[in-house]
Design an enzyme around this catalytic site. Sequence first.
Site, PDB file in Angstrom:
ATOM      1  N   LYS A 153     -72.623  47.861-132.292  1.00 41.37           N
ATOM      2  CA  LYS A 153     -72.072  46.586-132.760  1.00 41.37           C
ATOM      3  C   LYS A 153     -72.370  45.463-131.779  1.00 41.37           C
ATOM      4  O   LYS A 153     -72.825  44.390-132.176  1.00 41.37           O
ATOM      5  CB  LYS A 153     -70.563  46.712-132.974  1.00 41.37           C
ATOM      6  CG  LYS A 153     -69.885  45.405-133.372  1.00 41.37           C
ATOM      7  CD  LYS A 153     -68.372  45.569-133.412  1.00 41.37           C
ATOM      8  CE  LYS A 153     -67.652  44.304-133.764  1.00 41.37           C
ATOM      9  NZ  LYS A 153     -67.597  43.324-132.694  1.00 41.37           N
ATOM     10  N   LYS A 192     -66.730  36.549-127.676  1.00 38.30           N
ATOM     11  CA  LYS A 192     -66.104  37.799-127.231  1.00 38.30           C
ATOM     12  C   LYS A 192     -67.120  38.931-127.216  1.00 38.30           C
ATOM     13  O   LYS A 192     -67.230  39.674-126.229  1.00 38.30           O
ATOM     14  CB  LYS A 192     -64.929  38.171-128.135  1.00 38.30           C
ATOM     15  CG  LYS A 192     -64.289  39.523-127.802  1.00 38.30           C
ATOM     16  CD  LYS A 192     -63.326  39.978-128.872  1.00 38.30           C
ATOM     17  CE  LYS A 192     -63.966  40.324-130.165  1.00 38.30           C
ATOM     18  NZ  LYS A 192     -64.588  41.630-130.297  1.00 38.30           N
TER      19      LYS A 192
END
Length: 147
Positions: free
Chosen positions: A24, A91
């Site tokens: 991811k 993030k």
Amino acid sequence: LSLSLSLSLCLARSQESGSGQVAKICNNLVLAISMIGLNEGYNLALSHGMDAKIIADIFNSSSAQSWSSNYVGPPGTKDYSTGFKVSLMKKDLGLAMKAAEQAGVKLPLGEMSGALYTLLEAQDNRAHADKDFSYIFEYLRALSNKQ
């Protein structure tokens, strides 16, 4: 198969715990870099007077074609109120940089991309933190005084 189903099947074959998280953040690292590159190209083309639709058509039918170019459409036409948030991209880029540090890998484009998204998120008292990460186009235009 859908992209998410294909990704799930690929990850299901992986034997190592945590590989889904690594996949991811690596995917989003590439996505951030490609989005910035695409929008730098758009910014340069528009600054030379090119029509937004024409340059988008050229990009989408040439080697600049990518998921990002299909996603945003002609520059400046994307609805930035929906989609993957600037704050979430920042993030994930931070997570990618931590993973790189743990592995002893240098990510110069990842570092620069993270810095750009950090600046964009903080701009105007975080006014853009919840906008789609493709809002980087507007940030690059403002850096060039081309709003």
